[in-house]
Design a protein around this motif. Structure first.
Motif, PDB file in Angstrom:
ATOM      1  N   ALA A  64      46.315 -71.437   7.402  1.00 41.86           N
ATOM      2  CA  ALA A  64      47.663 -70.879   7.501  1.00 41.86           C
ATOM      3  C   ALA A  64      47.623 -69.351   7.621  1.00 41.86           C
ATOM      4  O   ALA A  64      48.398 -68.761   8.382  1.00 41.86           O
ATOM      5  CB  ALA A  64      48.491 -71.299   6.290  1.00 41.86           C
ATOM      6  N   THR A 124      53.986 -71.942   5.407  1.00 44.45           N
ATOM      7  CA  THR A 124      52.761 -72.756   5.400  1.00 44.45           C
ATOM      8  C   THR A 124      51.657 -72.122   4.564  1.00 44.45           C
ATOM      9  O   THR A 124      50.758 -72.819   4.102  1.00 44.45           O
ATOM     10  CB  THR A 124      52.261 -72.975   6.836  1.00 44.45           C
ATOM     11  N   ASP A 138      46.507 -68.534  11.049  1.00 41.86           N
ATOM     12  CA  ASP A 138      47.620 -68.816  11.949  1.00 41.86           C
ATOM     13  C   ASP A 138      48.594 -67.640  12.003  1.00 41.86           C
ATOM     14  O   ASP A 138      49.053 -67.248  13.086  1.00 41.86           O
ATOM     15  CB  ASP A 138      48.342 -70.083  11.481  1.00 41.86           C
ATOM     16  N   SER A 145      47.119 -75.933  14.088  1.00 44.81           N
ATOM     17  CA  SER A 145      48.170 -76.793  13.537  1.00 44.81           C
ATOM     18  C   SER A 145      47.718 -78.242  13.505  1.00 44.81           C
ATOM     19  O   SER A 145      47.995 -78.970  12.540  1.00 44.81           O
ATOM     20  CB  SER A 145      49.446 -76.647  14.374  1.00 44.81           C
ATOM     21  N   SER A 163      55.488 -69.509   9.382  1.00 49.65           N
ATOM     22  CA  SER A 163      54.058 -69.401   9.124  1.00 49.65           C
ATOM     23  C   SER A 163      53.787 -68.966   7.687  1.00 49.65           C
ATOM     24  O   SER A 163      52.819 -69.419   7.067  1.00 49.65           O
ATOM     25  CB  SER A 163      53.426 -68.406  10.114  1.00 49.65           C
ATOM     26  N   ALA A 171      45.355 -78.646  10.580  1.00 55.58           N
ATOM     27  CA  ALA A 171      46.034 -78.616   9.290  1.00 55.58           C
ATOM     28  C   ALA A 171      46.782 -79.922   9.030  1.00 55.58           C
ATOM     29  O   ALA A 171      46.907 -80.343   7.872  1.00 55.58           O
ATOM     30  CB  ALA A 171      47.003 -77.432   9.240  1.00 55.58           C
ATOM     31  N   LYS A 219      43.184 -75.329   3.832  1.00 51.21           N
ATOM     32  CA  LYS A 219      44.485 -75.378   4.490  1.00 51.21           C
ATOM     33  C   LYS A 219      45.204 -74.038   4.384  1.00 51.21           C
ATOM     34  O   LYS A 219      45.856 -73.593   5.331  1.00 51.21           O
ATOM     35  CB  LYS A 219      45.339 -76.487   3.871  1.00 51.21           C
ATOM     36  N   ARG A 277      54.842 -77.205   9.605  1.00 56.40           N
ATOM     37  CA  ARG A 277      53.669 -77.248  10.474  1.00 56.40           C
ATOM     38  C   ARG A 277      53.941 -78.065  11.736  1.00 56.40           C
ATOM     39  O   ARG A 277      53.536 -77.681  12.842  1.00 56.40           O
ATOM     40  CB  ARG A 277      52.494 -77.850   9.700  1.00 56.40           C
TER      41      ARG A 277
END
Length: 203
Positions: A43, A114, A46, A196, A111, A199, A39, A124
């Motif tokens: 992130a 996260t 992302d 997203s 972001s 996640a 996860k 998220r």
């Protein structure tokens, strides 16, 4: 009781686990740390994609906003000029891509949250909703501008729309590059939405 008789007491044998002083093994459920690694990796990816999407959106807005060309003629009172503000579609494109770039800049702190807290569902979900809206805006602006760019390159004889890119080469090159930048930003938004969703799948 006679002296020849003997008394015996039968003791049931203990289990091997108890006799050795060991507790029986029990299944241990995987904790949050087992999935926190991937996860957090999502992130971080992302965040990187947001930076690239912001650069693509800014480049598209800048290329379209600076698209201006004047054909050289003998007199300064009679000139042919092509500029992005001559067409409402291109004006909408510049505004839309500027808004998208501004949103991406403002989304960077969320972001980062996260990354620090990979199991936080609130940021998220917010990014997922806003990314979907930004994807829609980017696709609409890019698609509308692409239609005008296609007509500028090829024209349309049925509606007497003449191809102008042979005369306005620099103008067409900039607006074409702007459309390509918007399509790249739209593709990056698709990846952001998918990330997203992945996640949030096991939060």
């Amino acid at each position: 009781m006679k002296s020849g008789d003997s008394t015996t007491i039968n003791v049931p044998p203990e289990s091997s686990a108890v006799s050795k002083g060991k507790a029986p093994l029990l299944p241990v459920a995987a904790g949050p740390a087992s999935s926190g690694g991937w996860k957090k990796g999502i992130a971080i990816f992302d965040f990187i994609l947001r930076l690239f999407a912001m650069v693509a959106a800014l480049a598209a807005a800048a290329a379209m906003g600076t698209s201006d060309e004047t054909l050289p003629l003998f007199t300064q009172f009679f000139q042919f000029q092509a500029s992005y503000d001559d067409l409402p579609t291109f004006q909408f494109f510049v505004i839309a891509m500027a808004l998208v770039a501004g949103y991406l800049l403002l989304s960077l702190p969320f972001s980062i949250v996260t990354i620090v807290r990979p199991f936080a569902a609130g940021p998220r979900i917010l990014l997922l909703v806003l990314d979907t809206v930004a994807l829609t805006l980017t696709t609409a602006a890019g698609g509308a501008a692409a239609a005008i760019v296609y007509l500028a390159h090829n024209g349309n004889s049925n509606t007497n729309w003449m191809a102008i890119c042979q005369q306005y080469g620099d103008f067409c090159q900039k607006v074409s590059g702007a459309v390509v930048g918007s399509l790249i930003a739209a593709m990056l938004f698709v990846f952001l939405v998918v990330l997203s969703a992945m996640a949030l799948r096991r939060i």
